[in-house]
Design an enzyme around this catalytic site. Structure first.
Site, PDB file in Angstrom:
ATOM      1  N   GLU A   1       0.793  -1.221   0.000  1.00  0.00           N
ATOM      2  CA  GLU A   1       0.000   0.000   0.000  1.00  0.00           C
ATOM      3  C   GLU A   1       0.834   1.284   0.000  1.00  0.00           C
ATOM      4  O   GLU A   1       0.625   2.178   0.845  1.00  0.00           O
ATOM      5  CB  GLU A   1      -1.001  -0.016   1.170  1.00  0.00           C
ATOM      6  CG  GLU A   1      -1.893  -1.249   1.126  1.00  0.00           C
ATOM      7  CD  GLU A   1      -3.028  -1.260   2.136  1.00  0.00           C
ATOM      8  OE1 GLU A   1      -2.918  -0.588   3.172  1.00  0.00           O
ATOM      9  OE2 GLU A   1      -4.028  -1.955   1.877  1.00  0.00           O
TER      10      GLU A   1
ATOM     11  N   GLU B   1      -6.568  -7.387  -1.891  1.00  0.00           N
ATOM     12  CA  GLU B   1      -7.026  -7.396  -0.497  1.00  0.00           C
ATOM     13  C   GLU B   1      -8.440  -6.869  -0.487  1.00  0.00           C
ATOM     14  O   GLU B   1      -8.730  -5.876  -1.163  1.00  0.00           O
ATOM     15  CB  GLU B   1      -6.212  -6.434   0.391  1.00  0.00           C
ATOM     16  CG  GLU B   1      -4.821  -6.829   0.718  1.00  0.00           C
ATOM     17  CD  GLU B   1      -4.221  -5.891   1.801  1.00  0.00           C
ATOM     18  OE1 GLU B   1      -4.993  -5.217   2.515  1.00  0.00           O
ATOM     19  OE2 GLU B   1      -2.995  -5.827   1.908  1.00  0.00           O
TER      20      GLU B   1
END
Ligand SMILES: *[C@@H]1O[C@H](CO)[C@@H](O)[C@H](O)[C@H]1NC(C)=O
Ligand SMILES: *[C@@H]1O[C@H](CO)[C@@H](O)[C@H](O)[C@H]1NC(C)=O
Ligand SMILES: *[C@@H]1O[C@H](CO)[C@@H](O)[C@H](O)[C@H]1NC(C)=O
Length: 438
Positions: free
Chosen positions: A263, A371
């Site tokens: 991320e 995710e």
């Protein structure tokens, strides 16, 4: 960025035949670029966009005439290959049997399909081989094919004995732990994944502070989380760590893809900061290991096409989804989905998936819903996201966050979103979904 680019050029330069040639995956053209346009033998300067041409494996038609010197052949390549499309410039590994991109899908073990996987970030931090083996066995027997685990564990102080750590960052120095409580634990995961034929996605750094993250570098080397991406000394340490991990497994059949980070964000930064970093780092990884795929690990923020004007589509977190996926050494895209954390309705999730899929299809590279999670009612909330991903051209897989299992020490880590093997929720999110794909 200039100093970082020079570093990569130096590293890539080892295999060049003369000072005039650009190494594997180096930049060889583009607006504002003033360096050499000649690639080393076996590589061809390929037009990507107005700002970027890159040396990728291949030869021009001119090269078939003779075994003439590589400089003659490749010096004309920048003009002869200008029309090469984005997707054909990506190194393909189909023939070698490594997982690869095939159009808008993935090919694993020669089978092109939509693939389902999961996340178990904690697996390389277990110290008992039989736990690792047990988890991989359960994952494989479920039909889950892709598994994402943390490939980083950065510390500023060596933890107490028995606690796994991979890299110590302290007072301006970095020490990689290759020992029994270090990368040997990642070795155990890779070995088990090979044995069970599960393919791993391995990120090299965390945006967040869990397991060190970019802030662990900042603590040891200075700067801030937003200057992390273009600080020369930090990037040298990060690349040295990448080399240590990639070189251990570059021939392994168990690697699905290398991932720049978990991320990556650069809040308030111009998106060029992360895009430049991703281009440099992915090219560096390809120079170490041309056989495995590389992806970014971004959440999907920063998208104009299909935007509903909400925060996740904005560019505030410093990523441009389209620009990052267009980098030639990025093989596929990633998106994450946490509407509860992002202030969105859960039903909003499907549009997040379909708008990104459309951009992936337009660019010609597959994307994966890498995710996604909620802490309750997972069957009802997550199944529609999965169904949308399965039905959207450009989306090639989904991986729920996160997998749970019973270990010798009890239940694995539960962050609220965990779905445990063998539960009724598992049947719905994993078993039924995989059966629907066939
Ligand atoms: C590839 O993906 C598309 C769209 O996601 C799907 O319709 C198609 O069946 C897939 N092809 C193969 C061979 O799996
Ligand atoms: C490095 O990144 C920061 C943002 O974190 C930016 O302000 C700065 O302009 C960048 N420097 C270069 C040389 O790109
Ligand atoms: C994002 O990147 C794309 C492709 O490079 C570019 O066309 C677009 O203008 C960028 N958007 C923003 C807001 O920077």
């Amino acid at each position: 960025m200039k100093a970082i680019a020079l570093l990569v050029f130096t590293l890539l330069g080892c295999s060049t035949v003369s000072a005039q040639t650009v190494g594997a995956y180096g930049q060889c053209g583009g607006s504002g670029y003033s360096g050499s346009t000649v690639c080393i033998s076996g590589y061809v300067c390929t037009y990507e966009n107005a700002f970027y041409s890159q040396c990728v494996p291949g030869t021009t038609t001119l090269a078939t005439t003779t075994t003439s010197s590589s400089s003659t052949v490749s010096s004309s390549s920048s003009t002869t290959t200008k029309s090469t499309s984005i997707s054909s410039s990506i190194p393909k590994s189909t023939s070698t049997g490594f997982p690869s991109v095939n159009g808008l899908n993935f090919t694993i073990d020669g089978v092109t399909n939509y693939y389902v996987g999961t996340n178990a970030y904690w697996l390389p931090f277990l110290t008992d081989d039989s736990d690792v083996d047990h988890v991989l066995g359960d994952i494989a027997s479920s039909g889950l094919k892709i598994l994402r685990v943390w490939g980083f564990n950065d510390v500023n102080i060596i933890p107490s004995s028995g606690t796994v750590w991979f890299q110590l960052l302290e007072d301006g120095t970095a020490t990689i732990n290759t020992g029994a409580d270090g990368l040997e634990r990642l070795d155990a995961v890779v070995s088990a994944a090979e044995a069970y034929d599960v393919k791993l996605i391995i990120p090299f750094v965390n945006n967040w502070n869990d397991y060190g993250g970019m802030n662990a570098y900042v603590t040891a080397f200075g700067g801030s989380q937003t200057t992390w991406y273009n600080t020369t000394e930090i990037q040298e340490v990060y690349q040295a760590y990448i080399e240590a991990v990639v070189s251990r497994y570059s021939s392994s059949s168990a690697i699905f893809a290398w991932e720049l980070g978990n991320e990556p964000r650069c809040n308030g930064c111009d998106t060029s900061v992360i895009t430049d970093w991703a281009a440099t780092t992915s090219a560096y990884i390809k120079s170490l290991d041309p056989n495995h795929m590389v992806t970014t690990g971004i959440e999907g923020f920063g998208l104009t096409a299909g935007s509903d004007g909400s925060y996740p589509y904005s560019f505030n977190e410093g990523t441009n989804f389209t620009a990052l996926l267009s980098i030639p050494t990025i093989d596929f895209g990633t998106i994450h989905l946490y509407p509860d954390s992002w202030g969105e309705a859960e039903t909003w999730g499907s549009s997040w998936v379909s708008t990104h899929g459309a951009t992936c299809a337009a660019i010609g590279k597959p994307c994966i819903l890498e995710e996604f999670g909620v802490s309750y009612n997972q069957c009802a909330i997550e199944a529609p996201w999965q169904a949308t991903s399965l039905d959207t051209a450009g989306m090639a897989g989904d991986m729920f966050w996160q997998y749970g299992d019973t270990l010798s020490t009890g239940e694995s880590s539960d962050d609220g979103n965990t779905i445990y093997y063998g539960t009724s929720t598992y049947s719905c999110v994993v078993t039924d979904h995989i059966e629907a794909i066939g």
